[in-house]
Design an enzyme around this catalytic site. Structure first.
Site, PDB file in Angstrom:
ATOM      1  N   LYS A 165       0.866  -1.183   0.000  1.00 54.74           N
ATOM      2  CA  LYS A 165       0.000   0.000   0.000  1.00 54.74           C
ATOM      3  C   LYS A 165       0.890   1.216   0.000  1.00 54.74           C
ATOM      4  CE  LYS A 165      -4.381   1.200   0.389  1.00 54.74           C
ATOM      5  NZ  LYS A 165      -5.500   0.541  -0.301  1.00 54.74           N
ATOM      6  N   VAL A 210     -19.797   0.538  -4.991  1.00 54.14           N
ATOM      7  CA  VAL A 210     -19.970  -0.863  -4.581  1.00 54.14           C
ATOM      8  C   VAL A 210     -21.454  -1.169  -4.349  1.00 54.14           C
ATOM      9  CG1 VAL A 210     -19.431  -2.579  -2.803  1.00 54.14           C
ATOM     10  CG2 VAL A 210     -17.671  -0.973  -3.561  1.00 54.14           C
TER      11      VAL A 210
HETATM   12  P1  NAD Z   1     -18.159   5.539  -3.186  1.00 55.28           P
HETATM   13  O1  NAD Z   1     -17.614   6.850  -2.744  1.00 55.28           O
HETATM   14  O2  NAD Z   1     -18.447   5.319  -4.629  1.00 55.28           O
HETATM   15  O3  NAD Z   1     -19.541   5.260  -2.417  1.00 55.28           O
HETATM   16  C1  NAD Z   1     -19.708   5.414  -1.054  1.00 55.28           C
HETATM   17  C2  NAD Z   1     -21.169   5.773  -0.794  1.00 55.28           C
HETATM   18  O4  NAD Z   1     -21.381   5.810   0.610  1.00 55.28           O
HETATM   19  C3  NAD Z   1     -21.579   7.144  -1.325  1.00 55.28           C
HETATM   20  O5  NAD Z   1     -22.862   7.049  -1.940  1.00 55.28           O
HETATM   21  C4  NAD Z   1     -21.654   8.013  -0.071  1.00 55.28           C
HETATM   22  O6  NAD Z   1     -22.627   9.058  -0.184  1.00 55.28           O
HETATM   23  C5  NAD Z   1     -22.093   6.982   0.939  1.00 55.28           C
HETATM   24  N1  NAD Z   1     -21.805   7.327   2.329  1.00 55.28           N
HETATM   25  C6  NAD Z   1     -20.735   7.988   2.846  1.00 55.28           C
HETATM   26  N2  NAD Z   1     -20.858   8.076   4.179  1.00 55.28           N
HETATM   27  C7  NAD Z   1     -22.020   7.464   4.508  1.00 55.28           C
HETATM   28  C8  NAD Z   1     -22.691   7.213   5.717  1.00 55.28           C
HETATM   29  N3  NAD Z   1     -22.182   7.612   6.862  1.00 55.28           N
HETATM   30  N4  NAD Z   1     -23.883   6.549   5.675  1.00 55.28           N
HETATM   31  C9  NAD Z   1     -24.391   6.127   4.519  1.00 55.28           C
HETATM   32  N5  NAD Z   1     -23.787   6.309   3.336  1.00 55.28           N
HETATM   33  C10 NAD Z   1     -22.617   6.982   3.338  1.00 55.28           C
HETATM   34  O7  NAD Z   1     -17.171   4.442  -2.587  1.00 55.28           O
HETATM   35  P2  NAD Z   1     -17.056   2.910  -3.010  1.00 55.28           P
HETATM   36  O8  NAD Z   1     -15.982   2.770  -4.020  1.00 55.28           O
HETATM   37  O9  NAD Z   1     -18.412   2.359  -3.292  1.00 55.28           O
HETATM   38  O10 NAD Z   1     -16.467   2.296  -1.668  1.00 55.28           O
HETATM   39  C11 NAD Z   1     -17.312   2.024  -0.568  1.00 55.28           C
HETATM   40  C12 NAD Z   1     -16.557   1.147   0.416  1.00 55.28           C
HETATM   41  O11 NAD Z   1     -16.172  -0.066  -0.218  1.00 55.28           O
HETATM   42  C13 NAD Z   1     -15.261   1.729   0.988  1.00 55.28           C
HETATM   43  O12 NAD Z   1     -15.098   1.222   2.296  1.00 55.28           O
HETATM   44  C14 NAD Z   1     -14.196   1.144   0.086  1.00 55.28           C
HETATM   45  O13 NAD Z   1     -12.933   1.112   0.742  1.00 55.28           O
HETATM   46  C15 NAD Z   1     -14.752  -0.244  -0.104  1.00 55.28           C
HETATM   47  N6  NAD Z   1     -14.263  -0.950  -1.286  1.00 55.28           N
HETATM   48  C16 NAD Z   1     -14.447  -0.430  -2.512  1.00 55.28           C
HETATM   49  C17 NAD Z   1     -14.006  -1.157  -3.621  1.00 55.28           C
HETATM   50  C18 NAD Z   1     -14.259  -0.672  -5.019  1.00 55.28           C
HETATM   51  O14 NAD Z   1     -14.021  -1.449  -5.941  1.00 55.28           O
HETATM   52  N7  NAD Z   1     -14.742   0.531  -5.240  1.00 55.28           N
HETATM   53  C19 NAD Z   1     -13.357  -2.386  -3.457  1.00 55.28           C
HETATM   54  C20 NAD Z   1     -13.190  -2.883  -2.166  1.00 55.28           C
HETATM   55  C21 NAD Z   1     -13.655  -2.155  -1.083  1.00 55.28           C
END
Ligand code: NAD
Length: 377
Positions: free
Chosen positions: A77, A181
């Site tokens: 990382k 996600v």
């Molecule tokens: P993203 O920014 O696209 O989506 C996150 C969503 O959560 C947004 O709609 C945001 O408004 C919402 N949000 C933020 N705070 C919130 C809260 N307190 N309550 C409810 N909703 C809230 O991010 P993402 O890429 O979808 O990632 C989401 C999670 O998944 C993170 O923990 C990330 O590390 C993990 N993750 C993502 C991926 C990926 O491929 N994108 C892979 C593995 C893990």
């Protein structure tokens, strides 16, 4: 004060590199945790408040995630100190300088994470020829656009459902965090007959026991709106999704959203972790003891890194999705079987599975954590 070897255990970290280049204001850290299974893949996180501690923990999480997914990659990382919203030319200068400084660190392959994106990876590739999560025109597979992680979450949910004799057809799902996600997990699960009864984002939540229109919600989000802009259903505070009756609860936003204070409110049969570390250890134990199946994050949300590893090998999007399906189904099955047979938490079973894989790989290495130099005899 943290001493240099405070983090060291039998798996790593193999290397910690601090980078400092005052001319462009670069302050960054690379942690290569373990490369026994191959060169490490892990995202570059950019934020003003990143830390060595965070970088070390995330690098270890990648070691376990990549090993659990059976990828030929170890865990690493990197973090860069700075506001990700800084002017593009300044950001480009920082990233190019960082990449250039790490040109020789072939044990680390850059990927995107919070604060970095496909464009950032394009700069890194241009600088040193080593990055994943690239734009489509540079051979990338746009994993958030196609829903790679949500696709994996869906398969983890399907296998977990089989473990508790639950049919996905008609199962009610709640998605906390309707982002990259969460929205794709909702899309794929409802295609299998599940019903999305509630979804939240940072601005609020929407609830309808009769089922929400997933395509309409995705359209609203893609246009920059919030789930609360959806015409029908009941608007709620964003944290109110915690006690909505459902069969599948999917955290897909922030860490520690299921914690000791609110875990007793959950009314679900399974929690499939889309987000990283969405539950505290105590909350996860409570759920396990109350018969709720929790598929841990590094098993359920590995779709993104599997897609990235496939991209690195030059695979097509179709092959990447097939690989995610195969690996996540098999791993979820193995982890839930082991958890049941040994009467341990799925997370404990998953950690043991991943650690064993890394240790087996380390035994075939001359140096354990490190890879031998190319051409070494
Ligand atoms: P993203 O920014 O696209 O989506 C996150 C969503 O959560 C947004 O709609 C945001 O408004 C919402 N949000 C933020 N705070 C919130 C809260 N307190 N309550 C409810 N909703 C809230 O991010 P993402 O890429 O979808 O990632 C989401 C999670 O998944 C993170 O923990 C990330 O590390 C993990 N993750 C993502 C991926 C990926 O491929 N994108 C892979 C593995 C893990």
């Amino acid at each position: 004060m943290t001493e240099p070897f405070d983090f060291a255990d039998e798996l790593g970290p193999a290397k910690i590199i601090h980078l400092h280049e005052p001319r462009v204001g670069l302050r960054a850290i690379l942690v290569v945790d373990n490369v026994a299974t191959g060169p490490s893949i892990g995202g570059l996180r950019m934020a003003s408040d990143v830390s060595l501690d965070e970088c070390v923990r995330l690098a270890r999480a990648m070691t376990l995630k990549n090993a659990a997914a059976g990828l030929p990659h170890g865990g690493g990382k990197s973090v860069i100190f700075g506001d990700p919203g800084m002017p593009q030319d300044q950001k480009e200068r920082l990233l190019r300088t960082m990449a250039s400084a790490l040109r020789q660190e072939e044990d680390y392959i850059f990927g995107p994470d919070m604060g970095t994106n496909e464009q950032c990876m394009a700069w890194v590739l241009d600088e040193i020829g080593r990055a994943v999560g690239l734009p489509r025109e540079l051979g990338g597979i746009p994993l958030d656009e196609i829903g790679a992680t949500g696709w994996g979450v869906t398969h983890a949910a399907e296998i977990a459902a089989q473990h508790c004799d639950l049919a996905l057809d008609g199962a009610r799902i709640v998605v906390q965090g309707f982002g990259a996600v969460g929205k794709h997990a909702a899309r794929f699960l409802t295609q299998r007959g599940a019903i999305l009864v509630a979804a939240s984002d940072s601005r609020g939540a929407i609830h309808d026991d009769g089922g929400l229109d997933v395509s309409a919600l995705i359209k609203i989000k893609d246009e920059g709106g919030s789930v609360i802009d959806h015409g029908s259903g009941q608007k709620l505070d964003r944290d109110a999704v915690i006690d909505i009756d459902c069969e599948i609860w999917i955290p897909a936003a922030r860490p520690d959203v299921i914690n000791n204070e609110n875990v007793t409110k959950l009314r679900t049969r399974m929690v499939i972790a889309g987000a990283n570390i969405p539950s505290t250890p105590g909350a996860e134990r409570y759920l396990h003891e109350h018969g709720v199946i929790c598929v841990p994050d590094f098993i359920a949300n590995a779709g993104g890194v599997i897609c990235a590893a496939m991209e690195y090998q030059g695979a097509t999007e179709t092959a990447a999705m097939a690989s995610i399906e195969e690996k996540i189904r098999r791993n979820t099955e193995t982890v839930l079987d082991r958890a049941r047979d040994h009467n341990v938490l799925p997370r404990e079973a998953a950690t043991a599975l991943a650690t064993e894989r890394v240790q087996r790989a380390m035994r075939s290495r001359r140096h354990g954590l490190f890879s031998a130099a190319p051409g070494f005899i």
